[in-house]
Design an enzyme around this catalytic site. Structure first.
Site, mmCIF file in Angstrom:
data_model
loop_
_atom_site.group_PDB
_atom_site.id
_atom_site.type_symbol
_atom_site.label_atom_id
_atom_site.label_comp_id
_atom_site.label_asym_id
_atom_site.label_seq_id
_atom_site.Cartn_x
_atom_site.Cartn_y
_atom_site.Cartn_z
ATOM 1 C CE LYS A 8 17.870 1.480 5.760
ATOM 2 N NZ LYS A 8 16.590 1.968 5.204
ATOM 3 C CD GLU A 63 12.742 5.785 -2.591
ATOM 4 O OE1 GLU A 63 12.649 6.335 -1.472
ATOM 5 O OE2 GLU A 63 13.519 4.828 -2.814
#
Length: 398
Positions: A147, A196
């Site tokens: 990723k 976040e």
């Protein structure tokens, strides 16, 4: 936290502090737990002499806080931001004064009709970003990494730009997130509203709230609910989220006597996006373990870099045509007792006297579609574009 007496008395509200924010003279950090306004600079955390500046950041911060205590300074906390790259210099200061208030609440949106934006320029152009995503997918297929998070930027030209009304608009629009306006010096300001939480520590209690897996909101309630349900069912997004959550838990576990990781993610919404989120909670085994110790152990998570970290960093350097700077770093505070909060520096921009640079990224994995990832970054840019009074459609500017 040690603060000035005005803040300690609890007489100031979040609205008071947001209204008092002045770019260049103060820094603001507002969270669901409370709001801080840091005014002036008493002492700045010095640069590191090491190539990996992150490795000794905690030590340098403790040393500066020790200086403040020895001098009898009333503020025993540092406030500021840490960049994405491990060899870049953090901007953290002990302020002259630190005012504290409650959490921000929903307020009437701030009008920004006179935002003064004279031009928008995409870096890279949308087609080049999509091409970079395609290259990343091929590299993943070849086994280079599993990723990578690829970002893009919009440059908004605005001579004489003032960040203050934008920060106030973000605080009103995203009261459940982490709104910040951090003075970087030299006329530059880091501003944004991150959804976040990287990590917080209050007493011995620890919390982290990793987000990974996203979908754009819709103005139509039925379509919005459908997108949220589809995200929660998506195997691709759930796998991406599980990788990030596992990495966060693995990084926190050595510091914690107890750690709770829910087995299933939950939906987290902002004004523009749906996210998958998992609230990880625990307790530190050693009270000397500060919020900054935990934050540096976590940074960067796979949610902003990729996996494996070294290979993903290399790919970012190859595929992104700009320096991230403070984007995807961390922003927040820590005090001499070790308490603090650090948010992931996303949904953000860096302003200068000529305008500002906006940033957004997407997690690229096997099977990622370049067009869909471009659309995701456009939706994420919507947080800052809306605060500037611009249509989110401007995110696709060439």
């Amino acid at each position: 936290m040690t603060t000035d007496t005005a803040a300690a008395s609890g007489t100031e509200t979040a609205a008071d502090l947001v209204a008092a924010y002045r770019p260049g003279r103060s820094s603001l950090f507002a969270s669901p737990r409370g709001t801080l306004l840091a005014e002036g600079t008493y002492f700045a955390v010095p640069p590191s002499g090491r190539r990996d500046a992150l490795a000794d950041l905690d030590r340098r911060v403790r040393a500066v806080l020790g200086v403040a205590e020895a001098a009898g300074h009333s503020v025993r906390a540092v406030v500021g931001a840490v960049p994405f790259a491990p060899d870049a210099h953090a901007h953290l200061v002990v302020p002259m004064h630190l005012r504290r208030g409650g959490p921000a609440g929903p307020e009437r949106p701030v009008s920004l009709e006179r935002h003064g934006i004279t031009g928008l320029h995409a870096v890279p152009a949308p087609d080049r970003y999509a091409a970079a995503v395609g290259r990343a997918v091929r590299q993943i297929g070849d086994g280079h990494y599993t990723k990578v998070v690829l970002a893009r930027s919009l440059r908004a030209d605005s001579p004489g730009f003032d960040p203050a009304p934008v920060v106030r608009a973000l605080a009103a629009r995203e009261p459940g997130g982490y709104t910040f306006g951090v003075d970087l010096g030299a006329g530059r300001t880091l501003l944004g509203a991150s959804p976040e939480l990287l990590v917080s520590r209050h007493g011995r209690r620890v919390a982290a709230h990793p987000l990974a897996g996203s979908a754009a909101r819709s103005a139509d309630p039925a379509e919005d609910a459908r997108r949220a349900a589809a995200l929660l069912r998506s195997e691709k997004d759930r796998h991406e989220h599980a990788v990030v959550t596992r990495a966060v838990a693995d990084a926190l576990r050595p510091f914690c006597a107890q750690l709770t990781v829910p087995p299933e993610p939950s939906l987290v919404r902002t004004a523009t996006m749906w996210h998958l989120g998992t609230l990880v909670t625990g307790a530190v085994a050693d009270p000397a373990t500060s919020a900054l110790t935990l934050a540096t152990a976590l940074h960067p998570t796979p949610a902003v870099c990729g996996t494996p970290t070294a290979a993903a960093r290399a790919a970012i350097g190859e595929l992104e045509p700009f320096d991230r700077g403070f984007y995807t770093g961390m922003v927040g505070w820590v005090d001499a007792a070790g308490d603090g909060e650090w948010a992931v520096t996303i949904r953000c921009a860096v302003a200068d006297p000529g305008g500002l640079d906006l940033f957004a990224g997407a997690g690229i994995v096997a099977g990622s579609d370049p067009g869909a990832e471009l659309a995701e970054t456009s939706a994420k840019l919507g947080t800052m574009l809306a605060a500037l009074g611009l249509s989110t459609e401007r995110a696709d500017v060439a």
